[in-house]
Design a protein around this motif. Sequence first.
Motif, short mmCIF file in Angstrom:
data_model
loop_
_atom_site.label_atom_id
_atom_site.label_comp_id
_atom_site.label_asym_id
_atom_site.label_seq_id
_atom_site.Cartn_x
_atom_site.Cartn_y
_atom_site.Cartn_z
N ARG A 1 0.77 -1.16 -0.10
CA ARG A 1 0.03 -0.20 -0.01
C ARG A 1 0.99 1.55 -0.04
NH1 ARG A 1 -4.22 -0.26 -2.03
NH2 ARG A 1 -3.08 -1.47 -3.12
N CYS A 2 2.48 1.22 0.27
CA CYS A 2 2.89 2.53 0.31
C CYS A 2 2.68 3.37 -0.94
CB CYS A 2 4.22 2.02 0.61
SG CYS A 2 4.88 1.80 2.35
N GLU A 3 2.99 2.74 -2.23
CA GLU A 3 2.98 3.73 -3.29
C GLU A 3 1.46 4.31 -3.28
OE1 GLU A 3 4.07 1.78 -6.74
OE2 GLU A 3 5.97 1.29 -6.12
N ALA A 4 0.43 3.49 -3.26
CA ALA A 4 -1.11 4.27 -3.16
C ALA A 4 -1.10 5.15 -2.04
CB ALA A 4 -2.07 3.04 -2.79
N LEU A 5 -0.48 5.16 -0.96
CA LEU A 5 -0.80 6.01 0.31
C LEU A 5 0.11 7.26 -0.19
CD1 LEU A 5 -0.58 3.59 3.17
CD2 LEU A 5 -2.37 5.19 3.01
N ALA A 6 1.12 7.03 -0.90
CA ALA A 6 1.98 8.32 -1.19
C ALA A 6 1.32 9.27 -2.16
CB ALA A 6 3.34 7.90 -1.85
N ARG A 7 0.24 8.58 -3.23
CA ARG A 7 -0.15 9.10 -4.18
C ARG A 7 -1.25 9.99 -3.27
NH1 ARG A 7 0.26 4.35 -7.13
NH2 ARG A 7 -2.03 3.85 -6.75
N ASP A 8 -2.08 9.46 -2.30
CA ASP A 8 -2.93 10.01 -1.48
C ASP A 8 -2.39 11.02 -0.84
OD1 ASP A 8 -4.85 8.24 -2.43
OD2 ASP A 8 -4.86 7.00 -1.00
N LEU A 9 -1.28 11.10 -0.32
CA LEU A 9 -0.80 12.11 0.54
C LEU A 9 -0.45 13.34 -0.54
CD1 LEU A 9 1.35 10.29 3.14
CD2 LEU A 9 -0.48 11.35 3.50
N GLU A 10 0.15 13.04 -1.58
CA GLU A 10 0.49 14.26 -2.59
C GLU A 10 -0.65 14.85 -3.06
OE1 GLU A 10 2.96 14.93 -6.86
OE2 GLU A 10 2.64 12.79 -5.84
N TYR A 11 -1.86 14.00 -3.13
CA TYR A 11 -3.06 14.75 -3.46
C TYR A 11 -3.69 15.88 -2.25
CZ TYR A 11 -8.09 15.49 -4.22
OH TYR A 11 -9.56 16.09 -4.13
N PHE A 12 -3.46 15.37 -0.98
CA PHE A 12 -3.72 16.14 0.19
C PHE A 12 -2.74 17.24 0.47
CE2 PHE A 12 -6.59 12.33 1.14
CZ PHE A 12 -7.70 12.78 1.07
N TYR A 13 -1.61 16.98 0.49
CA TYR A 13 -0.57 17.86 0.95
C TYR A 13 0.14 18.64 -0.31
CZ TYR A 13 -1.40 15.90 5.56
OH TYR A 13 -1.98 15.37 6.80
N GLY A 14 0.38 18.35 -1.56
CA GLY A 14 0.92 18.62 -2.46
C GLY A 14 2.21 17.81 -2.72
N GLU A 15 2.91 18.61 -3.62
CA GLU A 15 4.24 17.82 -4.25
C GLU A 15 5.17 17.62 -2.99
OE1 GLU A 15 5.92 19.49 -7.56
OE2 GLU A 15 4.12 18.75 -9.05
N ASP A 16 5.22 18.39 -1.98
CA ASP A 16 6.33 18.42 -0.90
C ASP A 16 5.50 17.83 0.28
OD1 ASP A 16 4.25 20.58 -0.25
OD2 ASP A 16 5.96 21.94 0.63
N TRP A 17 4.63 16.89 0.18
CA TRP A 17 4.10 16.21 1.38
C TRP A 17 4.99 15.68 2.26
CZ3 TRP A 17 4.90 11.01 1.70
CH2 TRP A 17 5.39 10.17 0.60
N GLN A 18 6.17 14.97 1.88
CA GLN A 18 7.22 14.55 2.66
C GLN A 18 7.56 15.29 3.58
OE1 GLN A 18 9.63 12.59 -0.54
NE2 GLN A 18 9.02 10.49 0.44
N SER A 19 7.68 16.58 3.37
CA SER A 19 8.20 17.55 4.54
C SER A 19 7.21 18.08 5.30
CB SER A 19 8.91 18.77 3.62
OG SER A 19 7.69 19.57 3.09
N GLN A 20 6.02 17.66 5.03
CA GLN A 20 4.83 18.10 5.80
C GLN A 20 4.29 17.08 6.93
OE1 GLN A 20 1.71 20.60 3.80
NE2 GLN A 20 2.89 20.31 1.89
N ILE A 21 4.83 16.08 6.67
CA ILE A 21 4.08 14.87 7.60
C ILE A 21 5.12 14.47 8.62
CG2 ILE A 21 2.73 13.98 5.62
CD1 ILE A 21 4.60 11.79 5.42
N ARG A 22 4.77 14.04 9.97
CA ARG A 22 5.53 13.34 10.73
C ARG A 22 4.81 12.31 11.40
NH1 ARG A 22 4.13 14.72 15.73
NH2 ARG A 22 2.58 16.17 16.22
N LEU A 23 5.79 11.38 12.18
CA LEU A 23 5.26 10.13 12.73
C LEU A 23 4.59 10.59 14.00
CD1 LEU A 23 5.16 7.01 13.02
CD2 LEU A 23 7.26 7.17 13.84
N SER A 24 3.37 10.53 14.37
CA SER A 24 2.66 11.03 15.72
C SER A 24 3.11 10.25 16.77
CB SER A 24 1.30 11.03 15.29
OG SER A 24 0.63 9.84 15.47
#
Length: 320
Positions: free
Chosen positions: A107-130
Motif C-alpha cells: 500500500r505504500c505507493e498508493a498512500l504516497a499518491r494520496d498524500l501528494e493529493y492532500f498535501y501537494g508535491e512537498d508532502w514528505q516535508s509536511q508529515i511526521r510520525l505522531s
Amino acid sequence: METEVTPKPISNGVTNGGARIVVDDDDEVLSPTDLSEMLAEGTKESHDRAENCQFVKDFLRGRIRRELFKRGTVALYFVYSALEEEIEKNKDHPLFAPIYFPTELHRCEALARDLEYFYGEDWQSQIRLSPGTEPYVDRIHQVGEKDPVLLVAHSYTRYMGDLSGGQILKKVAQRALKLPSTGEGLNFYQFEGIHSHSGFKQLYRSRMNELELDAKTKERIVAESNLAFGFNMMVFTELEEIGKTIKEEVQDAGLGHSHAEVMQGGDINKCPYYAAKMAASGNPTFACQLAMMLLRHPTGQVLMATWVAVLAGFAAWYLM
C-alpha cells in the motif's frame, strides 16, 4: 482447500510469479486448529467490545473531518512503510514467503499518491510520525528484526481488513469529503492487482493455514494480532483527541453506512475498520504485554492515561 488447475477453473485474478493462480470452487473445509479460524475466534471478543468506537461510527455515518482523514492517511503511511520494509527483508522466510504478495497487497505507493493529493508535491516535508503511531511502527520493526513469524499477524490484520469493506469506506469518504469520482485521495482503498477480493482472501487464508506452525506459534500469532489491534486503537484514540481541537465543520450525516449494513451476512471479516474495532482482547495477558511495551517507550508513556480510559470504555460497552 486445494490450490490447483482444474478443467473449469474459477480465476481470482491473482498472479504470482507470472502465472495465474486459480482457486478450486469446492467449499473450503476448515478446522478449529487452522490459523485463520484461531485468529477469527481469538479476536472476536475484541471486535465485539470495540465495535462502537466513536471514530469508527462517525466514519461509517459519513461524519468525517477532512483534517482527521488526512492525518489518518499519514498514520497509515508510516505503518505500511514499516510493515512493507520488514516484509521485504523477510520475504524469503519459510514461515512468511507463502503469503508474500507485494504486487497485490502493498500500500505504500498508493498512500504516497494520496498524500501528494492532500498535501501537494512537498508532502514528505509536511508529515511526521505522531506519538500515537510511533509505538505501532516500532513494534513492527522489532518483530521484523527479532521474530519474523509474527509478521504474519500484522500482515493478516492489516491487509485482510483493508480488503474487507474497503470499497464501502471509499464511497463514504468520497461522498462526505466531496473527493473526485476518479479516485484521487482514495488510492489506498483501490487494489488494482486484485480482481476478486473474496477470491484473494480465500487464497490468502488458505496459504496462511498451510504454514508449518506448531500450536504454540499459532497462539503467539493470535496474541500478536490482538496487540496489533491495540496499537490501531491508539491511533484512532489520538485522532479522536485531535478532532476535539479542530473547528472544521463536519459534513452532513446520512452519507455513510451503519455497522449493521457493513456487516451483511454476519461475517466479521466484512467489517471495514476491523483492525480499529479490535483494540484489546479479553485475555489480560495481551493487555499487560501492550502496557509494558508502551511504558518502556517514551512517546507511548504520554498516551497511557488515555489508553486506560479507552479500556474502561470497552468494558462498559461490553456490558451494554
